[in-house]
Design a protein around this motif. Structure first.
Motif, PDB file in Angstrom:
ATOM      1  N   ASP A 190       0.812  -1.223   0.000  1.00 49.94           N
ATOM      2  CA  ASP A 190       0.000   0.000   0.000  1.00 49.94           C
ATOM      3  C   ASP A 190       0.845   1.272   0.000  1.00 49.94           C
ATOM      4  OD1 ASP A 190       0.987  -0.006   2.563  1.00 49.94           O
ATOM      5  OD2 ASP A 190      -0.952   0.201   3.557  1.00 49.94           O
ATOM      6  N   ALA A 191       2.183   1.109  -0.034  1.00 53.16           N
ATOM      7  CA  ALA A 191       3.072   2.280  -0.075  1.00 53.16           C
ATOM      8  C   ALA A 191       3.838   2.368  -1.387  1.00 53.16           C
ATOM      9  CB  ALA A 191       4.046   2.239   1.103  1.00 53.16           C
ATOM     10  N   ARG A 192       3.501   1.510  -2.341  1.00 46.86           N
ATOM     11  CA  ARG A 192       4.199   1.516  -3.620  1.00 46.86           C
ATOM     12  C   ARG A 192       3.716   2.660  -4.511  1.00 46.86           C
ATOM     13  NH1 ARG A 192       4.002  -5.142  -4.305  1.00 46.86           N
ATOM     14  NH2 ARG A 192       5.384  -5.532  -2.509  1.00 46.86           N
ATOM     15  N   ARG A 193       4.564   2.982  -5.500  1.00 48.03           N
ATOM     16  CA  ARG A 193       4.301   4.078  -6.448  1.00 48.03           C
ATOM     17  C   ARG A 193       4.218   5.434  -5.747  1.00 48.03           C
ATOM     18  NH1 ARG A 193       1.578  -0.383  -7.964  1.00 48.03           N
ATOM     19  NH2 ARG A 193       2.070  -1.208 -10.044  1.00 48.03           N
ATOM     20  N   GLN A 194       4.980   5.548  -4.662  1.00 46.25           N
ATOM     21  CA  GLN A 194       5.048   6.815  -3.939  1.00 46.25           C
ATOM     22  C   GLN A 194       6.487   7.325  -3.848  1.00 46.25           C
ATOM     23  OE1 GLN A 194       2.940   6.542  -0.156  1.00 46.25           O
ATOM     24  NE2 GLN A 194       1.356   5.235  -1.074  1.00 46.25           N
ATOM     25  N   GLY A 195       7.356   6.775  -4.673  1.00 50.45           N
ATOM     26  CA  GLY A 195       8.737   7.238  -4.733  1.00 50.45           C
ATOM     27  C   GLY A 195       9.685   6.575  -3.760  1.00 50.45           C
ATOM     28  N   ILE A 196       9.182   5.612  -2.959  1.00 50.29           N
ATOM     29  CA  ILE A 196      10.044   4.977  -1.955  1.00 50.29           C
ATOM     30  C   ILE A 196      11.079   4.080  -2.615  1.00 50.29           C
ATOM     31  CG2 ILE A 196      10.083   3.355  -0.017  1.00 50.29           C
ATOM     32  CD1 ILE A 196       7.324   4.447   0.789  1.00 50.29           C
ATOM     33  N   GLY A 197      10.639   3.224  -3.533  1.00 54.84           N
ATOM     34  CA  GLY A 197      11.581   2.341  -4.216  1.00 54.84           C
ATOM     35  C   GLY A 197      12.624   3.115  -4.999  1.00 54.84           C
ATOM     36  N   THR A 198      12.191   4.175  -5.681  1.00 52.62           N
ATOM     37  CA  THR A 198      13.125   5.007  -6.442  1.00 52.62           C
ATOM     38  C   THR A 198      14.171   5.625  -5.531  1.00 52.62           C
ATOM     39  OG1 THR A 198      11.470   5.510  -8.120  1.00 52.62           O
ATOM     40  CG2 THR A 198      13.324   7.042  -7.923  1.00 52.62           C
ATOM     41  N   ALA A 199      13.732   6.142  -4.392  1.00 54.07           N
ATOM     42  CA  ALA A 199      14.666   6.756  -3.448  1.00 54.07           C
ATOM     43  C   ALA A 199      15.662   5.738  -2.909  1.00 54.07           C
ATOM     44  CB  ALA A 199      13.884   7.399  -2.303  1.00 54.07           C
ATOM     45  N   LEU A 200      15.212   4.512  -2.670  1.00 54.22           N
ATOM     46  CA  LEU A 200      16.106   3.469  -2.148  1.00 54.22           C
ATOM     47  C   LEU A 200      17.140   3.066  -3.192  1.00 54.22           C
ATOM     48  CD1 LEU A 200      13.450   1.283  -0.292  1.00 54.22           C
ATOM     49  CD2 LEU A 200      15.300   2.580   0.796  1.00 54.22           C
ATOM     50  N   ILE A 201      16.704   2.930  -4.447  1.00 53.58           N
ATOM     51  CA  ILE A 201      17.652   2.601  -5.517  1.00 53.58           C
ATOM     52  C   ILE A 201      18.662   3.736  -5.694  1.00 53.58           C
ATOM     53  CG2 ILE A 201      17.882   2.309  -8.008  1.00 53.58           C
ATOM     54  CD1 ILE A 201      16.897  -0.210  -6.883  1.00 53.58           C
ATOM     55  N   ASN A 202      18.188   4.959  -5.711  1.00 56.98           N
ATOM     56  CA  ASN A 202      19.093   6.100  -5.868  1.00 56.98           C
ATOM     57  C   ASN A 202      20.110   6.164  -4.736  1.00 56.98           C
ATOM     58  OD1 ASN A 202      17.918   6.946  -8.259  1.00 56.98           O
ATOM     59  ND2 ASN A 202      16.587   8.455  -7.294  1.00 56.98           N
ATOM     60  N   GLN A 203      19.669   5.863  -3.522  1.00 56.56           N
ATOM     61  CA  GLN A 203      20.584   5.866  -2.378  1.00 56.56           C
ATOM     62  C   GLN A 203      21.635   4.776  -2.519  1.00 56.56           C
ATOM     63  OE1 GLN A 203      20.805   7.988   0.123  1.00 56.56           O
ATOM     64  NE2 GLN A 203      22.430   6.885   1.194  1.00 56.56           N
ATOM     65  N   ALA A 204      21.196   3.590  -2.933  1.00 57.89           N
ATOM     66  CA  ALA A 204      22.144   2.494  -3.119  1.00 57.89           C
ATOM     67  C   ALA A 204      23.150   2.817  -4.223  1.00 57.89           C
ATOM     68  CB  ALA A 204      21.386   1.205  -3.436  1.00 57.89           C
ATOM     69  N   LEU A 205      22.680   3.417  -5.305  1.00 58.03           N
ATOM     70  CA  LEU A 205      23.583   3.807  -6.390  1.00 58.03           C
ATOM     71  C   LEU A 205      24.598   4.839  -5.934  1.00 58.03           C
ATOM     72  CD1 LEU A 205      21.066   4.046  -9.356  1.00 58.03           C
ATOM     73  CD2 LEU A 205      23.156   2.666  -9.367  1.00 58.03           C
ATOM     74  N   ALA A 206      24.181   5.719  -5.037  1.00 59.32           N
ATOM     75  CA  ALA A 206      25.061   6.798  -4.579  1.00 59.32           C
ATOM     76  C   ALA A 206      26.276   6.267  -3.830  1.00 59.32           C
ATOM     77  CB  ALA A 206      24.278   7.766  -3.701  1.00 59.32           C
ATOM     78  N   ILE A 207      26.162   5.098  -3.228  1.00 59.01           N
ATOM     79  CA  ILE A 207      27.287   4.580  -2.433  1.00 59.01           C
ATOM     80  C   ILE A 207      27.932   3.343  -3.047  1.00 59.01           C
ATOM     81  CG2 ILE A 207      26.305   5.481  -0.297  1.00 59.01           C
ATOM     82  CD1 ILE A 207      25.675   2.517   0.393  1.00 59.01           C
ATOM     83  N   SER A 208      27.357   2.817  -4.131  1.00 60.54           N
ATOM     84  CA  SER A 208      27.946   1.629  -4.758  1.00 60.54           C
ATOM     85  C   SER A 208      29.168   2.040  -5.573  1.00 60.54           C
ATOM     86  CB  SER A 208      26.929   0.913  -5.653  1.00 60.54           C
ATOM     87  OG  SER A 208      26.565   1.727  -6.738  1.00 60.54           O
ATOM     88  N   ASN A 209      30.022   1.069  -5.840  1.00 60.35           N
ATOM     89  CA  ASN A 209      31.261   1.340  -6.562  1.00 60.35           C
ATOM     90  C   ASN A 209      31.107   1.184  -8.070  1.00 60.35           C
ATOM     91  OD1 ASN A 209      32.738   1.823  -4.183  1.00 60.35           O
ATOM     92  ND2 ASN A 209      32.961  -0.382  -3.849  1.00 60.35           N
ATOM     93  N   GLY A 210      29.899   1.152  -8.535  1.00 63.20           N
ATOM     94  CA  GLY A 210      29.641   0.951  -9.956  1.00 63.20           C
ATOM     95  C   GLY A 210      28.185   0.638 -10.151  1.00 63.20           C
ATOM     96  N   PRO A 211      27.843  -0.111 -11.186  1.00 58.91           N
ATOM     97  CA  PRO A 211      26.443  -0.464 -11.403  1.00 58.91           C
ATOM     98  C   PRO A 211      25.870  -1.227 -10.209  1.00 58.91           C
ATOM     99  CG  PRO A 211      27.778  -1.013 -13.321  1.00 58.91           C
ATOM    100  CD  PRO A 211      28.733  -0.658 -12.224  1.00 58.91           C
ATOM    101  N   LEU A 212      24.593  -1.063 -10.007  1.00 58.12           N
ATOM    102  CA  LEU A 212      23.866  -1.789  -8.980  1.00 58.12           C
ATOM    103  C   LEU A 212      23.403  -3.098  -9.605  1.00 58.12           C
ATOM    104  CD1 LEU A 212      23.042  -1.105  -6.061  1.00 58.12           C
ATOM    105  CD2 LEU A 212      20.843  -0.355  -6.959  1.00 58.12           C
ATOM    106  N   ARG A 213      23.823  -4.211  -9.020  1.00 60.36           N
ATOM    107  CA  ARG A 213      23.556  -5.509  -9.638  1.00 60.36           C
ATOM    108  C   ARG A 213      22.382  -6.185  -8.939  1.00 60.36           C
ATOM    109  NH1 ARG A 213      28.135  -8.992  -8.883  1.00 60.36           N
ATOM    110  NH2 ARG A 213      27.643 -10.089 -10.806  1.00 60.36           N
ATOM    111  N   LEU A 214      21.342  -6.475  -9.716  1.00 59.64           N
ATOM    112  CA  LEU A 214      20.189  -7.222  -9.234  1.00 59.64           C
ATOM    113  C   LEU A 214      20.272  -8.606  -9.857  1.00 59.64           C
ATOM    114  CD1 LEU A 214      19.382  -4.138  -8.999  1.00 59.64           C
ATOM    115  CD2 LEU A 214      17.012  -4.927  -9.111  1.00 59.64           C
ATOM    116  N   ILE A 215      20.595  -9.602  -9.055  1.00 56.97           N
ATOM    117  CA  ILE A 215      20.860 -10.946  -9.558  1.00 56.97           C
ATOM    118  C   ILE A 215      19.793 -11.910  -9.048  1.00 56.97           C
ATOM    119  CG2 ILE A 215      22.501 -12.866  -9.572  1.00 56.97           C
ATOM    120  CD1 ILE A 215      24.731 -10.848  -9.235  1.00 56.97           C
TER     121      ILE A 215
END
Length: 281
Positions: A225-250
């Motif tokens: 009930d909290a999806r499509r409110q920018g939460i997932g996008t913010a979490l991905i952006n945060q993870a990208l900001a500290i990762s050493n390259g591409p974010l890998r979803l395996i």
């Protein structure tokens, strides 16, 4: 070389360094390039739960020639890695190790066995099917290469330890994580995991678990009930900001069309997928 030169034994007979070298050599012509350092190998075995006593290796003239490295958790087992060095192929070592390993698992009361195989690795898939395994599901893999904006106001994100949220992640999951992304695997390497979360009041509404060195996003979840409110996008952006390259979803469930559409909204590359195979023992 005669058959008497081949010793089939458990993995306690080899050092971690020898197992690492054997895996690196066996994967030297793999469809997906494998840059396997000793530290990366050690991390993989710790994360996925290597059981040396349940694993089987072939030794020829003192050299590890083939491996079947296995994990056991509760009454389930998982093939972490299997391979035969190029110089020793054509001797049915993989089949021999498989039967030795599966026989041991049955004798010790393990109820199931599973693994993943690249969609293009038809030779390995053929062996697994001959052993009695069948495809359980398709798994997708992505590299997210860049951030994206959101039409929603960015939520507050704070860092939290994995232990603080591990018991509460099931309600976020629309499907069961693959073995390497399971709670048990993340817990095994919790010191190397950074978790980010979003709360609505005191309620956890979204989280992401990122491997510090690997850039692997092991889990990401937002309450329905909290999806499509920018939460997932913010979490991905945060993870990208500290990762050493591409974010890998395996190894994310390929039937999750919502997740596929979400990932596709970021700059990304879809990499080679896998099958998850399972069998009852």
């Amino acid at each position: 070389m005669t058959r008497t030169d081949t010793i089939i034994t458990d993995a306690t007979a080899a050092s971690t360094a020898d197992l690492c070298t054997a895996m690196a050599d066996a994967f030297s012509d793999y469809a997906v390039p494998v840059n396997l350092t000793f530290s990366a190998f050690s991390f993989m075995m710790k994360q996925r739960g290597l059981s040396r006593s349940a694993s089987r290796i072939a030794i020829i003239d003192g050299k590890v020639a083939a491996i079947w490295l296995v994990s056991i958790r509760a009454n389930k087992s998982y093939l972490i890695s299997s391979g035969t060095l190029p110089a020793f192929r054509g001797r049915r070592l993989a089949t021999t190790l498989a039967h030795a390993c599966l026989g041991h698992l049955r004798e010790t009361g393990i109820e199931s066995f599973q693994t993943e195989v690249l969609v293009e690795n038809t030779k390995a898939a053929s062996l697994y099917r001959k052993l009695g395994m069948s495809k359980y599901r398709d798994l997708s893999c992505y590299d997210v290469t860049g951030r994206r904006g959101s039409h929603c106001e960015a939520p507050d994100i704070r860092e939290i330890s994995w232990s603080e949220i591990a018991a509460n992640t099931q309600v976020f999951q629309d499907w069961k994580p693959s073995w390497q992304n399971s709670n048990a695997s993340v817990t095994a390497v919790a010191d190397d995991i950074r978790c980010f979360c979003v709360h609505r009041g005191t309620m956890l509404t979204g989280y992401a678990a990122l491997g510090i060195g690997s850039g692997n996003l092991h889990q990401i979840g937002v309450l329905p009930d909290a999806r499509r409110q920018g939460i997932g996008t913010a979490l991905i952006n945060q993870a990208l900001a500290i990762s050493n390259g591409p974010l890998r979803l395996i190894n994310f469930d390929a039937t999750d069309t919502g997740l596929a559409a979400f990932v596709s909204s970021f700059p990304h590359n879809q990499t080679m997928g896998q099958y998850e195979l399972m069998m009852r023992l």
